[in-house]
Structures are given as structure tokens and as C-alpha cells.
Scaffold this active site. Structure first.
Site, PDB file in Angstrom:
ATOM      1  N   GLU A 161       0.828  -1.207   0.000  1.00  0.00           N
ATOM      2  CA  GLU A 161       0.000   0.000   0.000  1.00  0.00           C
ATOM      3  C   GLU A 161       0.865   1.260   0.000  1.00  0.00           C
ATOM      4  O   GLU A 161       0.537   2.249  -0.657  1.00  0.00           O
ATOM      5  CB  GLU A 161      -0.936   0.025   1.221  1.00  0.00           C
ATOM      6  CG  GLU A 161      -1.919  -1.131   1.278  1.00  0.00           C
ATOM      7  CD  GLU A 161      -3.082  -1.004   0.298  1.00  0.00           C
ATOM      8  OE1 GLU A 161      -3.146  -0.002  -0.435  1.00  0.00           O
ATOM      9  OE2 GLU A 161      -3.916  -1.933   0.256  1.00  0.00           O
ATOM     10  N   ARG A 165       0.537   3.770  -3.226  1.00  0.00           N
ATOM     11  CA  ARG A 165      -0.092   5.069  -2.948  1.00  0.00           C
ATOM     12  C   ARG A 165       0.937   6.179  -2.734  1.00  0.00           C
ATOM     13  O   ARG A 165       0.839   7.240  -3.339  1.00  0.00           O
ATOM     14  CB  ARG A 165      -0.982   4.975  -1.707  1.00  0.00           C
ATOM     15  CG  ARG A 165      -2.077   3.937  -1.870  1.00  0.00           C
ATOM     16  CD  ARG A 165      -3.095   4.044  -0.774  1.00  0.00           C
ATOM     17  NE  ARG A 165      -3.825   2.780  -0.629  1.00  0.00           N
ATOM     18  CZ  ARG A 165      -5.024   2.660  -0.062  1.00  0.00           C
ATOM     19  NH1 ARG A 165      -5.624   3.701   0.442  1.00  0.00           N
ATOM     20  NH2 ARG A 165      -5.603   1.486   0.033  1.00  0.00           N
ATOM     21  N   ASP A 294      -4.718  -9.970  -8.320  1.00  0.00           N
ATOM     22  CA  ASP A 294      -4.941  -8.945  -9.348  1.00  0.00           C
ATOM     23  C   ASP A 294      -3.738  -8.188  -9.912  1.00  0.00           C
ATOM     24  O   ASP A 294      -3.341  -8.385 -11.056  1.00  0.00           O
ATOM     25  CB  ASP A 294      -6.028  -7.952  -8.886  1.00  0.00           C
ATOM     26  CG  ASP A 294      -5.830  -7.391  -7.468  1.00  0.00           C
ATOM     27  OD1 ASP A 294      -4.731  -7.564  -6.911  1.00  0.00           O
ATOM     28  OD2 ASP A 294      -6.766  -6.766  -6.942  1.00  0.00           O
ATOM     29  N   GLU A 430     -12.559  -0.127  -9.864  1.00  0.00           N
ATOM     30  CA  GLU A 430     -12.181  -1.079 -10.933  1.00  0.00           C
ATOM     31  C   GLU A 430     -13.181  -1.197 -12.081  1.00  0.00           C
ATOM     32  O   GLU A 430     -12.787  -1.405 -13.237  1.00  0.00           O
ATOM     33  CB  GLU A 430     -11.911  -2.473 -10.332  1.00  0.00           C
ATOM     34  CG  GLU A 430     -10.698  -2.525  -9.415  1.00  0.00           C
ATOM     35  CD  GLU A 430     -10.977  -1.951  -8.028  1.00  0.00           C
ATOM     36  OE1 GLU A 430     -12.177  -1.831  -7.663  1.00  0.00           O
ATOM     37  OE2 GLU A 430     -10.019  -1.619  -7.306  1.00  0.00           O
ATOM     38  N   THR A 516      -1.235   0.778 -10.266  1.00  0.00           N
ATOM     39  CA  THR A 516      -2.479   0.141  -9.845  1.00  0.00           C
ATOM     40  C   THR A 516      -3.301   1.033  -8.915  1.00  0.00           C
ATOM     41  O   THR A 516      -4.412   0.699  -8.551  1.00  0.00           O
ATOM     42  CB  THR A 516      -2.208  -1.255  -9.220  1.00  0.00           C
ATOM     43  OG1 THR A 516      -3.456  -1.953  -9.118  1.00  0.00           O
ATOM     44  CG2 THR A 516      -1.557  -1.136  -7.867  1.00  0.00           C
TER      45      THR A 516
END
Ligand code: NAG
Ligand code: NAG
Ligand code: NAG
Length: 527
Positions: A161, A165, A294, A430, A516
Site C-alpha cells: 500500500e 499510494r 490482481d 475497478e 495500480t
């Protein structure tokens, strides 16, 4: 150092066109990169060129073709949504990870330890910049310059994360603006993650305690194993960071992971979601393109694209993995012929698809436009369209016209949640992301229409007094909110919605690859 003369004229020309057209875009008038202490002059120089090149190319994208097929009023509506969500965060939760838009206070997600990390600020800044929200961008920049200090946080940072981010967000805004402070912060934060990579296989652990430098895995992850989507979603950011800093520390970490996953035997060509970082062996078998799997697949394709299609190993790994996934997990529903990807748990097929898994329609659309043969283009475009349709069905079959966290397929039910625990919607991107890619690739108006319906549904069912909130049950109109405005709403959902109503010349796919978390990074050029 300043701009070279011809660059100045180029920039002036582009800006003049901008001005005439009244495009509200942030113009970096204080574009003077600041040096990182102790860095060599030549390193600084070539880094500046990479950054500025991205910046200039981007500006030139904003010429008369900008309005070519933009839908200005819808685009500006999305911009207003962004501003509303941002204003609530600024007023009630400034510096906190996220906003609780009903309680009007800060919300601290456990993935970034505890402390004032301003996750929403770092996640939002490139969106603010792209939308031309200049004052908001400046506030965000000031926070990053003067207050962002990840070294001071307590508890554990999630490597994944934090990378997608923080490191990704900072590298992206650096690429867009050329501002060195963002690169400096990105490097500082990436350095905090490095202890996670000290394993025999190079497969990183999930969590790092910043204070002690100790790394750990999640206890729940198949007896302390590392997670495929987590260790597989570092490559874009770490390679670009090495590229900009001329320091191979980061790209070396990624090379080691690549080596390990290339060598490991893959039964039926499939990757499990759990890998033991000490032995390099798979842990329990769970195969999925939704949660836990994913973005591993996503980064293989995107690494190939961001390298200027030079990283052929990444493409090969991607093609093989997708072929296996298609062979084992692609199903078509009995009644309505809805195509979907199921999950594999041990030998059992679970006929469930996550909202998260809907990203794959966007990935296939992107892939299709980069395949060399017509046959493969057609094949992956068809898959993209079919999956996007299914994900749309998961939205269309609810009271709110917003889709659930997961949906299932049985004899009687198709694209519907069957469990109370998976009926929520937490502002995820998504599905919209898939429609955005498909819009760019096909120009089929239905994708814009679907996005516009979704915008209206969000305004009806997710908008609250101080921002946007997740809802607990998409099948009921009962105002049952979760009271969290996730940072990815600002990074991703609003960005994709803004871009689908913009012209394609804004961040074109042949020049930018979105990480992503929807942070755009520039495609490598032969400079
Ligand atoms: C405007 O954009 C188009 C399409 O990207 C490009 O071909 C053209 O050269 C651009 N014009 C200027 C003046 O930059
Ligand atoms: C940056 O990346 C590109 C493409 O991956 C590569 O060709 C180039 O040598 C790299 N530059 C630096 C300075 O690492
Ligand atoms: C590269 O970065 C690492 C991590 O910050 C640092 O320890 C190392 O000294 C750097 N190497 C060079 C040559 O600057």
C-alpha cells in the site's frame, strides 16, 4: 538550471494555445527543480531532462485536440465532485489518512501505522493537478514539503500500500511537474520499505515497522506467507525510482523477485496467491485475478509497456500467466451467457468474482491495443468487452445501480451477491476503470453512459454532508453508510471518471502507464 531556448519556445507555444482555449490547467510557473543534497550535477541534469520531457510532452497534448471528443459539462461535474470531497477532507481531517465524511473527523486505516501520514493528500495530488485545481494542488504540495514525515509513524507500514499510494503517487506528481521535492520524498519513503526485502528469495515481507526496521508477514496470509499481488506490484515504481535517482538499489530488489518467480515451478501455469519468502515454495493454493492476485498480472503487462516494449521477459510471463488463467478460470453463465473469471481454492472452483477483479477488462483493452496480430487484438478486446458487460450487470442488478464487493454465479443467480458480507461498496474504481480503458479503445458511447449513470448514483447514494461515503448494502436504499471516504476515491475513481469525459490527448496511453492506484508514470523513451 533553466529551460533551453527551443524548449522555452515550445513551452510558450503550448501555453499560448492553452491560454487561448481557456483550459484550466495548472501551469508550473515556478518550474525550477531543486537539487537533492549531495547529488552529482550530471545525475541531477539527466533526471531533470527525463522529468521535464514528460512534462512538456504532456502540455503539448493539450492543444486543439483537447476538446476533440471531451464532454466538458460531465467532465466538469466530476471535477466538482473531486473538489467537494477534497474540501471536506481539508476542513475536517487535514493530515489524517482519510476523512469520515459523516462524523466529520479523521479516519486512520491500519495499513499505514498510526500517525499523520496524509494518505489522501498524497493519493489525490496528481488528480488535483490533472484537473487544474490549482489552489488545492498547492495546499497538497505544501503539506508534502513541510509536514510529510513517514519516519515518525508508529506501528507497521504495508509495503504494498505504501508503494502504490505514496511512492507511486509522489513519483507520478514528480513526473507531471518536474518538482524534485516529490522525488526526494518518494525515495525517502521507499528507503523505509527496504528491510522487507531481506529474505533468502528476495520476495519481500508485507509489513515494516519503521521505528525498529523489523519486517513481518500478515498472520492471516496462509501461515505467514507473502501475497502475490503485494510483492508483484512494486516493479513500476521501483524501476522508475532507480531510473530517476541513478541508484540501482531499487531495481535490484525487483530483479531478484523477477528471478524467483521466473524459476519457480507453476503447476498448470498457474500462480497461487501465497508464496513462502524463505523457501520460495507456494503455500496454500488459491488462484484469483481478484483480491490477492490482481495487480501481479497487471504489473507484468504494464512493466512491458512502460519499458517501451523492451522488457520482453515481462510480456512472456504475462502471456503465459493469462493463458493459464483463461484456460482454468474463465466461465460463461448458463442463463445470460455472462463471461466471468472464477477463483480456484485447492481443487475447488468458487464461482465468485470480486469488484476488484473487474480491473481485468481495462487491462485486456490496453493489451489488445498493443498486440501485434489482429487475431490477438480481437481476442483480448472481446474478453475485455465481455467482462466489462458482466461487471456492468453487477451494477445494473442492484437497487442503487452501484455494484457489490463480490458477486456470484449459481444455477439461479448471476452477477449478484449472495452473502450479506459482500454487498458493500467502498468507492472502488475497478469497474469504472474498465469502462474508461474500453472507451479509449473502442469509442463506444455506452461506456460514457454507464459512467454517467454511476456518477448520478454516487451523488444520490454516496454523497453525504462533508464528502462521499461507502455504503453497506448496494441492494438497499437505506442510507446505511460506512462513514469512510477512501483515499483511492480521490486517486482513482474520480481520475478515471474525469478522464473518460476528457479527450484522449490527456495522458495518452502510449506515453503514460497508470500504476495500480491510477498514478500515471511516463513510458521510457529513447532519450
Ligand atoms: C496537437 O495534437 C496533435 C495530436 O496529438 C498533434 O498531431 C499536433 O502536432 C499537435 N499540435 C501542436 C501545435 O502541438
Ligand atoms: C531508464 O529506463 C530505461 C528503460 O527502462 C533505460 O533504457 C534507461 O537506461 C534507464 N536510465 C537510467 C538512468 O537508469
Ligand atoms: C542508493 O540508495 C541506497 C538506499 O537509499 C543507499 O544506501 C545507497 O548509498 C545509494 N547508493 C548510491 C551510490 O548513492
Amino acid at each position: 538550471m533553466g529551460l533551453r531556448l527551443w524548449e522555452k519556445y515550445l513551452l510558450l507555444g503550448a501555453l499560448a494555445i492553452l491560454g487561448i482555449m481557456g483550459v484550466s490547467f495548472v501551469v508550473m510557473n515556478d518550474y525550477e527543480p531543486k537539487a537533492i543534497n549531495g547529488e552529482s550535477e550530471s545525475a541531477k541534469l539527466s533526471r531533470d531532462i527525463v522529468a521535464r520531457k514528460a512534462f512538456i510532452d504532456h502540455e503539448i497534448g493539450f492543444n486543439s485536440s483537447l476538446y476533440g471528443n471531451a464532454d466538458i459539462s460531465k467532465r466538469d461535474h466530476v471535477k466538482d465532485m473531486m473538489k467537494f470531497a477534497w474540501d471536506g477532507y481539508k476542513k475536517y481531517a487535514w493530515g489524517a489518512n482519510e476523512l469520515r465524511p459523516i462524523s466529520k473527523m479523521g479516519h486512520s486505516a491500519s495499513i499505514f501505522g498510526s500517525g499523520k501520514t496524509g494518505a489522501s493528500i498524497i493519493d489525490a495530488i496528481d488528480t488535483l493537478y490533472i484537473m487544474g485545481l490549482k489552489n488545492e494542488y498547492n495546499d497538497a504540495k505544501r503539506f508534502i514539503e513541510t509536514e510529510l514525515n513517514m519516519k515518525s509513524i508508529r506501528g507497521d507500514l504495508s509495503v504494498f500500500e505504501t508503494n502504490i499510494r505514496f511512492v507511486g503517487g509522489l513519483l507520478s506528481i514528480h513526473a507531471l511537474t518536474g518538482e524534485i521535492v516529490f522525488l526526494q520524498k518518494a525515495q525517502e519513503i521507499a528507503d523505509l520499505l527496504l528491510p522487507a526485502f531481506d529474505t533468502p528469495t528476495g520476495i519481500p515481507l508485507a509489513l515494516v515497522n519503521v521505528k525498529t526496521g523489523k519486517a513481518n508477514n500478515w498472520a492471516w496470509a496462509s501461515g505467514g506467507c507473502s501475497i502475490l499481488s503485494e510483492f508483484g506490484s512494486l516493479e513500476l515504481e521501483f524501476n522508475y525510482l532507480s531510473n530517476l535517482t541513478h541508484n540501482s538499489t531499487y531495481s535490484n530488489k525487483i530483479a531478484k523477485i523477477r528471478e524467483t518467480i521466473s524459476q519457480i515451478p507453476k503447476p498448470d501455469g498457474l500462480y497461487s496467491n501465497y508464496l513462502n519468502p524463505r523457501t520460495g515454495k507456494w503455500c496454500s493454493k488459491h488462484v484469483s485475478i481478484g483480491a490477492l492476485g490482481d495487480s501481479f498480472y497487471e504489473y507484468l503487462l504494464k512493466q512491458y509497456l512502460i519499458s517501451g516494449k523492451k522488457d520482453l521477459d515481462a510480456k512472456k510471463l504475462y502471456d503465459d500467466a493469462i493463458e493459464a488463467i483463461e484456460n482454468h478460470l474463465l466461465y460463461k453463465s448458463a442463463k445470460n451467457n455472462l463471461w466471468y473469471f472464477a477463483e480456484l481454492k485447492g481443487a475447488r472452483v468458487e464461482h465468485k468474482m470480486d469488484h476488484l477483479a473487474c480491473f481485468i477488462s481495462g487491462l485486456f483493452a490496453l493489451q489488445s491495443s498493443n498486440e501485434p496480430t489482429q487475431e490477438r487484438k480481437d481476442h483480448f478486446l472481446e474478453l475485455a468487452i465481455k467482462i466489462a458487460d458482466t461487471c456492468h450487470e453487477s451494477y445494473a442488478r442492484t437497487e442503487t445501480q452501484i455494484g457489490p464487493e463480490s458477486f456470484r454465479f449459481t444455477q439461479d443467480a448471476e452477477a449478484i451477491s449472495l452473502r450479506e458480507t459482500e454487498k458493500y461498496y467502498i468507492l472502488r474504481p475497478e469497474v469504472v476503470e474498465g469502462w474508461f480503458y474500453l472507451w479509449r479503445v473502442t469509442k463506444d458511447e455506452k461506456y460514457r453512459d454507464w459512467c454517467w449513470n454511476f456518477v448520478q448514483a454516487m451523488d444520490k447514494y454516496c454523497k453525504v454532508e462533508a464528502g462521499y461515503s461507502g455504503i453497506r448494502n448496494v441492494y438497499r436504499i437505506n442510507g446505511d453508510y460506512d462513514d469512510v471516504q477512501q483515499s483511492f476515491l480521490l486517486a482513482e475513481t474520480f481520475k478515471y471518471l474525469y478522464l473518460i469525459f476528457s479527450d484522449d490527448a490527456v495522458l495518452p496511453f502510449d506515453q503514460w502507464v497508470f500504476n495500480t492506484e491510477a498514478h500515471p508514470l511516463p513510458v521510457a523513451k529513447n532519450v
